[in-house]
Design an enzyme around this catalytic site. Structure first.
Site, PDB file in Angstrom:
ATOM      1  N   ASP A 197       0.852  -1.191   0.000  1.00  0.00           N
ATOM      2  CA  ASP A 197       0.000   0.000   0.000  1.00  0.00           C
ATOM      3  C   ASP A 197       0.883   1.235   0.000  1.00  0.00           C
ATOM      4  O   ASP A 197       1.788   1.359   0.831  1.00  0.00           O
ATOM      5  CB  ASP A 197      -0.897   0.028   1.250  1.00  0.00           C
ATOM      6  CG  ASP A 197      -2.091  -0.890   1.094  1.00  0.00           C
ATOM      7  OD1 ASP A 197      -2.255  -1.460  -0.008  1.00  0.00           O
ATOM      8  OD2 ASP A 197      -2.854  -1.052   2.061  1.00  0.00           O
ATOM      9  N   ASP A 229     -13.871  -6.411  -5.049  1.00  0.00           N
ATOM     10  CA  ASP A 229     -14.043  -6.618  -3.602  1.00  0.00           C
ATOM     11  C   ASP A 229     -15.462  -7.130  -3.395  1.00  0.00           C
ATOM     12  O   ASP A 229     -16.411  -6.480  -3.828  1.00  0.00           O
ATOM     13  CB  ASP A 229     -13.898  -5.293  -2.834  1.00  0.00           C
ATOM     14  CG  ASP A 229     -12.498  -4.700  -2.972  1.00  0.00           C
ATOM     15  OD1 ASP A 229     -11.540  -5.464  -3.181  1.00  0.00           O
ATOM     16  OD2 ASP A 229     -12.375  -3.461  -2.877  1.00  0.00           O
TER      17      ASP A 229
END
Lengths: 193, 251
Positions: free
Chosen positions: B11, B130
């Protein structure tokens, strides 16, 4: 060493340039016929769709220039496929350097083949210091069939040509510029041809 | 034989790795290039960089970072986060990214998938999904999992394949962060229904989870973050374990 990457609008030129840079060579990109003719080594890249790539080659007249080149030429991925007789992708006639047709993987496997696969039956100085069954990074939906010009094979649904050679022309289906240390060795070998 | 891929995910915020990374031997654990270099050296098959910067400035930094990674890293990498147009993708590929991962913007405008696939080839278009299982139904979520949609995971996955996605990166929100294993039933269903590679994400806690995700979940690749960042699992050890369980991996 004067390395020129053929720039015809289809290709991951940056990745290849960076890979040569890591080997200490500044590869330039060009579509200028004189620059290509006088280069020590030529890289013919390709990413994307075959028929539109061939259209771009024709528009720049490079389809006539490339088969006439005398120095070592390395086609990568789609670049290699365009050097063959014909590809099923977009029903495209190729540059007819390698006497073989390019076909699509059928239904037995995931398409595209994406990831690390082994190369074997290595038969060229291009693979000097590369061990049998070394891993290379592949991304492709079409493959060059088993043929005489083969200097390496790979296995995915079928045994097929993962590298080709004819005279001063070389082609690899995998991406040496993304294949870690072994890929760098192949690029280094190409520079030494 | 084509091998299963192990993919660490980083990230990135304003050009720095966030979410905590714990490697003693690194000069700077926040520098994505240093981390990427370490992972590439110690067995990672690919890398994913997820940009969580919210600012324009952060996006610019991201482009520089991508160019920096491409210069130093000799394995493929994917960049995701906030990509919503052909121009964004063009930009990142020009900086040296190999693939882009698209999530919310593909849901908002599915034609984007066709456009990207036509222009850049399907090999560089990863569609991230997702999804959360609610009362047995796998529902697709938007915006980093914060907004539920009306869409079913399997329907959407089939649609993105038809539109030209080259791979699907499926994150199970039920499993993500739990370290209790991947969502193998849903993954196996995706892998059996679709003809493009499936990347599994969410739930990795130990080596057995990776064995299961490849054997039961039939995934083509598996992503994890914290277990790699905190050195809980060393990729080379993991690969030995996979090999011992007859799963083909690259060394």
């Amino acid at each position: 060493m004067n390395v020129v990457i053929v720039d015809y609008g289809a290709g991951n030129i940056k990745s290849i340039q960076f890979a040569f840079k890591r080997l200490g060579v500044d590869a330039v990109h060009s579509r200028n016929i004189e620059i290509l003719k006088t280069a020590d080594k030529i890289i013919f890249p390709g990413v994307g769709e075959a028929s539109s790539a061939m259209t771009m080659l024709k528009e720049s007249g490079l389809d006539q220039v490339i088969p006439e080149l005398k120095q070592p030429v390395l086609g990568i991925c789609l670049g290699m496929q365009l050097m063959c007789n014909y590809t099923e992708e977009g029903n495209t006639k190729g540059l007819e350097i390698f006497d073989v047709d390019v076909k699509r993987f059928k239904t037995g496997v995931k398409v595209p083949q994406m990831g690390w696969n082994t190369i074997t039956d290595l038969k060229s100085d291009l693979f000097k210091n590369i061990k049998d069954l070394e891993f290379m990074y592949f991304v492709h939906s079409y493959y060059a069939a088993y043929c005489e010009a083969m200097i390496a094979t790979a296995n995915y649904e079928y045994l097929y040509a993962s590298a080709l050679k004819k005279d001063n022309f070389y082609g690899v289906q995998f991406h040496p510029e993304k294949s870690s240390v072994a890929g760098e060795q192949i690029l280094k070998n190409f520079l030494e041809l | 034989m084509l091998t299963k891929r192990i993919i660490p995910c980083l990230d990135i915020k304003n050009g720095r790795t966030v979410k905590g990374v714990n490697f003693v031997e690194l000069r700077d654990a926040g520098d994505p290039v240093e981390l990427a270099r370490r992972y590439a050296k110690f067995g990672a098959d690919e890398l994913v960089f997820l940009d969580i910067s919210a600012t324009i400035e952060g996006r610019k930094t991201m482009r520089n970072m991508v160019a920096n990674i491409a210069q130093h890293i000799n394995i493929p990498f994917t960049v995701g986060g906030g990509i919503s147009s052909i121009a964004d993708v063009d930009d990142l590929l020009h900086c040296g990214a190999d693939k882009v991962s698209i999530n919310s913007s593909a849901i908002k405008r599915p034609d984007l998938i066709n456009e990207l696939s036509d222009k850049f080839g399907n090999q560089c278009v990863v569609i991230a999904i997702d999804a959360k299982q609610i009362e047995g139904e796998w529902t697709v979520h938007l915006a980093g999992g914060t907004i539920p949609t009306q869409m079913n995971l399997f329907d959407w996955a089939e649609e993105v394949e038809g539109r030209g996605a080259g791979e699907i990166l499926f994150t199970s929100m039920n499993n993500d962060g739990t370290k209790t294993g991947f969502a193998n039933d849903a993954l196996a269903k995706l892998s059996e229904t679709l003809n493009i590679p499936i990347i599994a994400s969410g739930g990795a806690g130990n080596a057995q989870h990776f064995i299961d995700v490849f054997k039961e979940g039939k995934a083509d690749a598996a992503i994890a973050a914290s277990v790699f960042h905190f050195g809980e699992i060393e990729i080379l050890d993991l690969k030995k374990e996979l090999k011992n369980n007859n799963i083909e991996v690259r060394f």
